[in-house]
Design an enzyme around this catalytic site. Sequence first.
Site, short mmCIF file in Angstrom:
data_model
loop_
_atom_site.label_atom_id
_atom_site.label_comp_id
_atom_site.label_asym_id
_atom_site.label_seq_id
_atom_site.Cartn_x
_atom_site.Cartn_y
_atom_site.Cartn_z
N GLU A 23 -1.95 2.68 6.43
CA GLU A 23 -2.51 3.09 5.12
C GLU A 23 -3.29 4.38 5.28
O GLU A 23 -4.41 4.53 4.76
CB GLU A 23 -3.42 1.98 4.56
N ASN B 9 -2.57 -6.90 9.78
CA ASN B 9 -3.00 -5.61 9.22
C ASN B 9 -4.49 -5.66 8.85
O ASN B 9 -4.95 -6.61 8.23
CB ASN B 9 -2.16 -5.35 7.95
N HIS C 71 -7.98 4.21 7.03
CA HIS C 71 -8.76 4.85 5.95
C HIS C 71 -9.97 5.52 6.60
O HIS C 71 -11.01 4.89 6.80
CB HIS C 71 -9.21 3.79 4.92
N ASP D 116 -5.14 7.75 5.16
CA ASP D 116 -5.66 8.79 4.26
C ASP D 116 -7.02 9.21 4.81
O ASP D 116 -7.69 8.44 5.49
CB ASP D 116 -5.76 8.34 2.79
N GLU E 175 -6.52 -8.27 6.59
CA GLU E 175 -7.99 -8.22 6.50
C GLU E 175 -8.67 -9.57 6.69
O GLU E 175 -9.56 -9.93 5.92
CB GLU E 175 -8.39 -7.58 5.15
O1 9MR Z 1 -4.46 1.16 -3.16
C1 9MR Z 1 -4.62 -0.16 -3.67
C2 9MR Z 1 -5.29 -0.13 -5.03
O2 9MR Z 1 -4.43 0.48 -5.97
C3 9MR Z 1 -5.63 -1.55 -5.48
O3 9MR Z 1 -6.38 -1.50 -6.66
C4 9MR Z 1 -6.42 -2.27 -4.38
C5 9MR Z 1 -6.68 -3.73 -4.71
O4 9MR Z 1 -5.48 -4.46 -4.70
O5 9MR Z 1 -5.70 -2.23 -3.16
C6 9MR Z 1 -5.48 -0.95 -2.69
O6 9MR Z 1 -4.82 -1.02 -1.43
C7 9MR Z 1 -5.52 -1.68 -0.40
C8 9MR Z 1 -4.51 -2.37 0.48
O7 9MR Z 1 -3.70 -3.23 -0.26
C9 9MR Z 1 -5.18 -3.13 1.61
N1 9MR Z 1 -6.08 -2.28 2.36
C10 9MR Z 1 -7.03 -1.50 1.59
C11 9MR Z 1 -6.30 -0.71 0.51
C12 9MR Z 1 -7.28 0.17 -0.25
O8 9MR Z 1 -8.21 -0.63 -0.93
#
Ligand code: 9MR
Length: 347
Positions: free
Chosen positions: A237, A173, A208, A239, A132
Site C-alpha cells: 500500500e 498484511n 504508508h 504512498d 492489521e
Molecule cells: O484507502 C482506503 C480508504 O478509501 C477507506 O476509506 C479505508 C477504510 O476502509 O481504507 C483505506 O485503505 C486502507 C487499507 O484497506 C488497509 N490499510 C490501510 C489503508 C489506508 O487506511
Amino acid sequence: MAQKESLKEVFKNDFLIGTALNSFQIQQKDTAANRLVLQHFNAITPENSMKATHLHPQWDKYNFTLSDQLVAYGRQHNIKINGHTLIWHSQLPAYVKNLNNADSLKQYMKDHISTLAGHYKGKVFSWDVVNEALEGDGSLRKSIFLKLLGDDYIIDAFRLTQQAAPDAELYYNDYNIEGLTKRRAAIALIKKIQAAGVRIDGIGVQGHWAAVHVPLADIEQSIQEFSALGIKVMFTELDLTVLPSPYKRDVVDVSQRTLPNTPATNPWPNGLPDFKQAELSKSYEDLFKLFLKYKDKIGRITFWGVHDGQSWLNNFPIAGRTNYPLLFDRSYQPKPAFYAVIATHHR
Ligand code: 9MR
C-alpha cells in the site's frame, strides 16, 4: 503526451508493480487512470470493494458485482489480482460487530472465507488473509475476532483460505511492521502459523510512510528477517505523505481519528513546490534502490492509488487536504518521482 517508460516493463525482471483501484476505476469510468493502469501496472488490489462491508453486507447476502468487475478486468489484461482483505477488524458490518458468541463468529468466518475465496478460486493470485491484527505494542489487536475466538483465529483464517483457494498465495498484511516492535510480533505470528502446519506465502508491509522520513534501515532489516522465514515480502500500500504530520512521530498510524484541517497543515493546495517534489523524488529513489537490492526477496510493490487525486491521504488524518504521495499527479502526468523511480533501474 504519454511518457515512453512503463513501470511494469522497467521492473519486469524484478517484482510486480501494482496499484489500488477505487470503484470508479473498477467500473472503468476514470478513463485516464485506466490508461495508466494498462501502461504501468501488472497487479491490482481493490482499494475497498472486497472489504466485508461492501462484499458481505448481511449475514446471507453477498454483493459480488464490483469485485467481479475488477477480477474480469484483471484477467482480461493479464493483471494479477490481490484480494484485499478477508479478516479485518475494520470495515466490518454491524451484524458481525454485534455478535456475542464464538460459534456464530466462527460460522461467519467460515462462510465468509469459503464463499469469497471459493468464488475467486483460480482467479485471484493472492489474498491478504488477515489484515492489521497487531497493535502498536506488538500484542494482538483486541478485535472481536480475538475476543470471541482467541489467538488461534489467525491460524484458522489461513487454514480456511488454503482449503477454499488452494492455488492462491496467502499473505499477512499490516502497517508499521517494519519497525522493531511490530516486526518482532509479526515474526512470532508467522512462525506460529508455520508451526501449525498451515501455509503462509508472504507478508505485506503496507508502506504508508512520510517523504524524507522513510525508515530505510528498518525496511532493510525487515526484508532480511521476514524473508529468512521462507516467505516473500510484498510492499502492498505504498504512498509517501508530503504534508506536515499532526503526530509527534513521523509515522502514519492508520487507526488515528480524523483531525482538524488548518492552513498550517494544508500548505500546498495549489501545487507542490519544487523543493518538496525533490524531497519526494529522493525518498522514492532511495526506496526503489533498496527494493532492487532485495529484488530476489520481494514479490510485488503496490502503490495505494493510481494518482494523487484519489489518495486516501487527502482525507486522512485530516479531511480535505491536498496531498501528493504517489508517482502520478492529479492530471495523470508522471511526476519527477516517477522518473526518479525509473532511473533507479538504469544505475
Ligand atoms: O484507502 C482506503 C480508504 O478509501 C477507506 O476509506 C479505508 C477504510 O476502509 O481504507 C483505506 O485503505 C486502507 C487499507 O484497506 C488497509 N490499510 C490501510 C489503508 C489506508 O487506511
